[in-house]
Design an enzyme around this catalytic site. Structure first.
Site, mmCIF file in Angstrom:
data_model
loop_
_atom_site.group_PDB
_atom_site.id
_atom_site.type_symbol
_atom_site.label_atom_id
_atom_site.label_comp_id
_atom_site.label_asym_id
_atom_site.label_seq_id
_atom_site.Cartn_x
_atom_site.Cartn_y
_atom_site.Cartn_z
ATOM 1 N N ASN A 9 -1.799 -5.683 16.120
ATOM 2 C CA ASN A 9 -1.727 -6.048 14.837
ATOM 3 C C ASN A 9 -0.708 -6.727 13.744
ATOM 4 O O ASN A 9 0.102 -6.323 13.194
ATOM 5 C CB ASN A 9 -2.129 -4.415 14.088
ATOM 6 C CG ASN A 9 -3.019 -4.592 12.612
ATOM 7 O OD1 ASN A 9 -2.747 -6.133 12.307
ATOM 8 N ND2 ASN A 9 -2.575 -3.952 11.793
ATOM 9 N N LYS A 11 -0.839 -8.040 10.842
ATOM 10 C CA LYS A 11 -1.090 -8.021 10.125
ATOM 11 C C LYS A 11 -0.533 -9.340 9.096
ATOM 12 O O LYS A 11 -1.717 -10.557 9.388
ATOM 13 C CB LYS A 11 -0.135 -6.426 9.352
ATOM 14 C CG LYS A 11 -0.057 -5.843 9.815
ATOM 15 C CD LYS A 11 0.636 -4.329 9.330
ATOM 16 C CE LYS A 11 0.408 -2.864 10.097
ATOM 17 N NZ LYS A 11 0.786 -2.420 9.586
ATOM 18 N N HIS A 98 -8.247 0.389 9.198
ATOM 19 C CA HIS A 98 -7.589 0.998 9.295
ATOM 20 C C HIS A 98 -6.741 1.131 8.236
ATOM 21 O O HIS A 98 -7.110 0.712 6.803
ATOM 22 C CB HIS A 98 -6.239 -1.111 9.485
ATOM 23 C CG HIS A 98 -4.725 -0.593 9.610
ATOM 24 N ND1 HIS A 98 -3.772 -0.485 8.559
ATOM 25 C CD2 HIS A 98 -4.585 -0.813 10.193
ATOM 26 C CE1 HIS A 98 -2.954 -0.168 9.279
ATOM 27 N NE2 HIS A 98 -2.879 -0.395 10.242
ATOM 28 N N GLU A 100 -4.842 0.062 5.692
ATOM 29 C CA GLU A 100 -4.186 -0.366 4.401
ATOM 30 C C GLU A 100 -5.245 -0.994 3.854
ATOM 31 O O GLU A 100 -5.779 -1.214 2.266
ATOM 32 C CB GLU A 100 -2.939 -1.253 5.342
ATOM 33 C CG GLU A 100 -1.915 -1.285 5.304
ATOM 34 C CD GLU A 100 -1.310 -1.541 6.807
ATOM 35 O OE1 GLU A 100 -1.813 -2.939 7.015
ATOM 36 O OE2 GLU A 100 -0.082 -0.824 6.928
ATOM 37 N N GLU A 170 -3.662 6.580 13.983
ATOM 38 C CA GLU A 170 -2.364 6.020 13.080
ATOM 39 C C GLU A 170 -1.965 7.102 11.809
ATOM 40 O O GLU A 170 -3.198 6.682 11.062
ATOM 41 C CB GLU A 170 -2.708 4.825 12.952
ATOM 42 C CG GLU A 170 -2.825 3.731 13.820
ATOM 43 C CD GLU A 170 -2.755 2.631 13.811
ATOM 44 O OE1 GLU A 170 -2.206 1.337 14.283
ATOM 45 O OE2 GLU A 170 -3.409 2.150 12.271
ATOM 46 N N GLY A 176 4.510 1.766 9.624
ATOM 47 C CA GLY A 176 6.189 1.314 8.665
ATOM 48 C C GLY A 176 6.603 2.168 8.501
ATOM 49 O O GLY A 176 7.866 1.126 7.585
ATOM 50 N N SER A 216 4.534 3.120 14.080
ATOM 51 C CA SER A 216 5.570 3.362 14.656
ATOM 52 C C SER A 216 6.756 3.241 15.779
ATOM 53 O O SER A 216 7.172 3.973 16.490
ATOM 54 C CB SER A 216 7.195 4.033 13.892
ATOM 55 O OG SER A 216 6.850 3.083 12.853
HETATM 56 P P1 PGA Z 1 3.462 -0.098 12.387
HETATM 57 O O1 PGA Z 1 1.568 -0.536 12.238
HETATM 58 O O2 PGA Z 1 3.840 -0.550 14.080
HETATM 59 O O3 PGA Z 1 4.547 -1.150 11.974
HETATM 60 O O4 PGA Z 1 3.873 0.859 12.318
HETATM 61 C C1 PGA Z 1 0.913 -0.070 12.859
HETATM 62 C C2 PGA Z 1 -0.632 -0.408 12.364
HETATM 63 O O5 PGA Z 1 -0.378 -0.079 11.149
HETATM 64 O O6 PGA Z 1 -1.295 -0.853 13.108
#
Ligand code: PGA
Length: 253
Positions: A9, A11, A98, A100, A170, A176, A216
């Site tokens: 992803n 983003k 997601h 976000e 997640e 992140g 992460s």
């Molecule tokens: P990250 O994000 O690996 O940077 O923690 C995962 C995601 O949001 O899909």
């Protein structure tokens, strides 16, 4: 046997030329490695680069997904992209729900369900994200929060439709932040999700559904996470922006 999936992803990252370079690096990198068994690699770049990504995918070992889709049909929805549009450039996967988007765009479980319906009606497999916030985990509510997301987002689907869905757990506190869930925490939640799927759709259907971990995930922890019996791969954010790291994660089964 359910598929092992590693999905990247991206983003909201990369210019056109940087995206071109990263796609090229992923394609070249994948040519040099042996991937275990039936690992499926999905690359989810921002919308403007989807078509370029599908061109690369035609000559490579990955497939392409979008990061979001509209809950509506075509029409007067300025700025949105429909499932029909994604289908017309032959995408196979699309992330939905997601955290976000839930946090910054107020996506509820019922909006997520509507997006899933749009995707399935256009033969695109949804990767539905779920996961609890830090305060929900600290209050011991993680299982009920995820259960609600799964039930309200997915359980209107019939047995044939649910087989086309991928679920990504997640935990929001791990996204992140560099703070990964432990393999035990991931397994415990994945087992919970598979138990819910079994109760609703039966064991043979639940066994076919790939459950990904996200938050992460990186080359140094992917092996341990993917070794868990109910962890079938990962949804990778930051580490998917570096071709070598992404490919190392894909080799972690
Ligand atoms: P990250 O994000 O690996 O940077 O923690 C995962 C995601 O949001 O899909």
């Amino acid at each position: 046997m359910r598929k092992h999936i590693v999905a990247g992803n991206w983003k909201m990252n990369k210019t056109f030329s940087e995206a071109d370079e990263l796609l090229n690096d992923i394609m070249e990198g994948l040519e040099k490695v042996e991937l275990n068994r039936d690992t499926l690699i999905v690359v989810c770049p921002p919308m403007p680069y989807l078509e370029m990504a599908t061109d690369y995918a035609n000559d490579s070992y990955f497939t392409v997904g979008a990061q979001d889709v509209s809950a509506n049909n075509n029409g007067a929805f300025t700025g949105e992209v429909s499932a029909e549009m994604l289908q017309s450039i032959e995408l196979d996967y699309c992330i939905v729900g997601h955290s976000e988007r839930r946090a910054y765009h107020h996506e509820t479980n019922s909006i997520v369900a509507a997006k899933i319906n749009q995707l399935l009606a256009h033969n695109i497999r949804p990767i539905m994200c779920c996961g609890e916030l830090l305060d929900e985990r600290e209050a011991g509510k993680q299982f009920e929060v995820v259960q609600r997301q799964i039930e309200e987002g997915l359980f209107h689907l019939d047995v044939e439709a649910i087989k086309n869905v991928v679920i990504a757990y997640e935990p929001v506190w791990a996204i992140g932040t560099g703070r990964t869930a432990t393999p035990e925490q991931a397994q415990e939640m994945h087992h919970h999700i598979r138990t819910l799927l079994t109760a609703k759709y039966g064991a043979s259907v639940a066994d076919e559904i790939s459950l990904l971990y996200g938050g992460s995930c990186k080359p140094s922890n992917a092996k341990e996470l993917f070794a868990q019996p109910d962890v079938d791969g990962g949804l990778i954010g930051g580490a998917s922006l570096v071709a070598d790291d992404f490919i190392k994660i894909a080799q972690s089964f």
